[in-house]
Design a protein around this motif. Structure first.
Motif, PDB file in Angstrom:
ATOM      1  N   VAL A 141     -53.236  49.598  23.035  1.00  0.00           N
ATOM      2  CA  VAL A 141     -54.554  48.955  22.992  1.00  0.00           C
ATOM      3  C   VAL A 141     -54.542  47.950  21.841  1.00  0.00           C
ATOM      4  O   VAL A 141     -54.553  48.327  20.671  1.00  0.00           O
ATOM      5  CB  VAL A 141     -55.684  49.978  22.791  1.00  0.00           C
ATOM      6  N   LYS A 142     -54.514  46.667  22.194  1.00  0.00           N
ATOM      7  CA  LYS A 142     -54.411  45.613  21.183  1.00  0.00           C
ATOM      8  C   LYS A 142     -55.786  44.984  20.966  1.00  0.00           C
ATOM      9  O   LYS A 142     -56.441  44.547  21.922  1.00  0.00           O
ATOM     10  CB  LYS A 142     -53.411  44.551  21.624  1.00  0.00           C
ATOM     11  N   VAL A 143     -56.223  44.948  19.699  1.00  0.00           N
ATOM     12  CA  VAL A 143     -57.532  44.367  19.349  1.00  0.00           C
ATOM     13  C   VAL A 143     -57.369  43.523  18.083  1.00  0.00           C
ATOM     14  O   VAL A 143     -56.386  43.652  17.353  1.00  0.00           O
ATOM     15  CB  VAL A 143     -58.591  45.462  19.092  1.00  0.00           C
ATOM     16  N   ASP A 169     -50.259  40.556  13.791  1.00  0.00           N
ATOM     17  CA  ASP A 169     -51.280  39.511  13.893  1.00  0.00           C
ATOM     18  C   ASP A 169     -52.592  40.104  14.395  1.00  0.00           C
ATOM     19  O   ASP A 169     -53.673  39.625  14.057  1.00  0.00           O
ATOM     20  CB  ASP A 169     -50.824  38.394  14.843  1.00  0.00           C
ATOM     21  N   SER A 170     -52.468  41.127  15.223  1.00  0.00           N
ATOM     22  CA  SER A 170     -53.607  41.926  15.672  1.00  0.00           C
ATOM     23  C   SER A 170     -53.262  43.389  15.412  1.00  0.00           C
ATOM     24  O   SER A 170     -52.187  43.707  14.920  1.00  0.00           O
ATOM     25  CB  SER A 170     -53.881  41.678  17.156  1.00  0.00           C
ATOM     26  N   VAL A 171     -54.162  44.286  15.757  1.00  0.00           N
ATOM     27  CA  VAL A 171     -53.914  45.715  15.553  1.00  0.00           C
ATOM     28  C   VAL A 171     -53.665  46.365  16.912  1.00  0.00           C
ATOM     29  O   VAL A 171     -54.441  46.152  17.850  1.00  0.00           O
ATOM     30  CB  VAL A 171     -55.114  46.401  14.867  1.00  0.00           C
ATOM     31  N   THR A 172     -52.606  47.145  16.997  1.00  0.00           N
ATOM     32  CA  THR A 172     -52.297  47.832  18.246  1.00  0.00           C
ATOM     33  C   THR A 172     -52.377  49.341  18.021  1.00  0.00           C
ATOM     34  O   THR A 172     -51.655  49.885  17.179  1.00  0.00           O
ATOM     35  CB  THR A 172     -50.900  47.466  18.763  1.00  0.00           C
ATOM     36  N   PHE A 173     -53.265  49.984  18.761  1.00  0.00           N
ATOM     37  CA  PHE A 173     -53.385  51.438  18.733  1.00  0.00           C
ATOM     38  C   PHE A 173     -52.578  51.990  19.909  1.00  0.00           C
ATOM     39  O   PHE A 173     -52.778  51.576  21.054  1.00  0.00           O
ATOM     40  CB  PHE A 173     -54.845  51.876  18.865  1.00  0.00           C
ATOM     41  N   ILE A 174     -51.670  52.903  19.617  1.00  0.00           N
ATOM     42  CA  ILE A 174     -50.906  53.577  20.671  1.00  0.00           C
ATOM     43  C   ILE A 174     -51.542  54.947  20.869  1.00  0.00           C
ATOM     44  O   ILE A 174     -51.516  55.788  19.967  1.00  0.00           O
ATOM     45  CB  ILE A 174     -49.419  53.732  20.298  1.00  0.00           C
ATOM     46  N   ILE A 175     -52.145  55.157  22.031  1.00  0.00           N
ATOM     47  CA  ILE A 175     -52.826  56.424  22.291  1.00  0.00           C
ATOM     48  C   ILE A 175     -52.301  57.041  23.581  1.00  0.00           C
ATOM     49  O   ILE A 175     -51.736  56.358  24.438  1.00  0.00           O
ATOM     50  CB  ILE A 175     -54.358  56.242  22.391  1.00  0.00           C
ATOM     51  N   SER A 176     -52.452  58.347  23.700  1.00  0.00           N
ATOM     52  CA  SER A 176     -52.070  59.035  24.935  1.00  0.00           C
ATOM     53  C   SER A 176     -53.284  59.741  25.509  1.00  0.00           C
ATOM     54  O   SER A 176     -54.154  60.210  24.777  1.00  0.00           O
ATOM     55  CB  SER A 176     -50.939  60.039  24.679  1.00  0.00           C
ATOM     56  N   CYS A 177     -53.336  59.806  26.834  1.00  0.00           N
ATOM     57  CA  CYS A 177     -54.436  60.481  27.519  1.00  0.00           C
ATOM     58  C   CYS A 177     -53.920  61.026  28.840  1.00  0.00           C
ATOM     59  O   CYS A 177     -53.008  60.449  29.442  1.00  0.00           O
ATOM     60  CB  CYS A 177     -55.606  59.530  27.749  1.00  0.00           C
ATOM     61  N   PRO A 178     -54.463  62.155  29.315  1.00  0.00           N
ATOM     62  CA  PRO A 178     -54.042  62.708  30.603  1.00  0.00           C
ATOM     63  C   PRO A 178     -54.138  61.654  31.700  1.00  0.00           C
ATOM     64  O   PRO A 178     -55.077  60.850  31.723  1.00  0.00           O
ATOM     65  CB  PRO A 178     -55.035  63.854  30.839  1.00  0.00           C
TER      66      PRO A 178
END
Length: 214
Positions: A141-143, A169-178
């Protein structure tokens, strides 16, 4: 290894002891991905207890519905099958249970053996750390930096599993979900950021959730 979206297994190897009329029943439980793993562990237990009277075992591999069991010299049907039944009743897969017996001098009889091996296996499984393993999508998720606070709050509030955070340059959240929630998670993040987030599936993996033992 199971190919299901979710399944129940044990987290790690464990050992327990049951004494029945002076006979010792030592139960070793271990998670395994395939038959080779199961047989390797069986060999390990046999070498650990070389003077044992019997090393009875059963294992269940969810992929291709593989299961095996052995009475290891006990009367037919009195040992391996009760161990296998204990595994099946628990709903646990990808596991091997080895019940090692040291004879205590008193014959248990057919019914006594069935009870002892079944009880030993059940006790071993119940004292193990049980996890529900869920197949999850890994999302990138890049924001931009102005949305960091909103994303951090959303991740905490919704209980998403944060794998990593990349600051470039941006922030990337690496998340996991079912995997059955991926679409709704993506929609929630899109709404939260007014469609300014870039969401992308980058991988899949199993995530363990510990369960309360029954």
């Amino acid at each position: 290894m199971s190919k299901k979206d979710s399944y129940k297994t044990v987290k790690e190897q464990s050992e327990s002891l049951l004494v029945e009329k002076k006979s010792k029943f030592i139960t070793n439980v271990k998670p395994v991905d395939n038959e080779a793993d199961a047989l390797e562990f069986l060999s390990h237990v046999r070498s650990k207890y070389p003077d044992a009277t019997h090393n009875v075992y059963a294992y269940v591999i969810d992929e291709n519905n593989i299961f095996r069991y052995s009475d290891d010299g006990e009367p037919s049907g009195t040992a391996g099958m009760p161990v296998l039944d204990a595994i099946r009743k628990s709903g646990i897969v990808d596991v091997i249970v080895v019940v090692t017996r040291y004879f205590g001098g008193t014959l248990l009889g057919t019914g006594g053996l069935v009870h002892a091996y079944g009880a030993g296996a059940k006790q071993g499984l119940e004292t193990s750390k049980i996890v529900k393993r869920k197949l999850c999508d890994i999302l990138s998720v890049k924001v931009d930096y102005t949305l960091i606070g909103k994303m951090q709050h959303e991740i905490a509030a919704k209980g998403y599993i944060l794998e990593d955070t990349l600051y470039e340059d941006s922030v990337t959240f690496i998340i996991s979900c079912p995997i059955d929630t991926t679409d709704s998670v993506t929609a929630d993040i899109t709404n939260l950021t007014n469609a300014r987030a870039v969401c992308e599936k980058i991988d899949k993996k199993y995530v363990d959730v510990e369960e309360e033992n029954q």
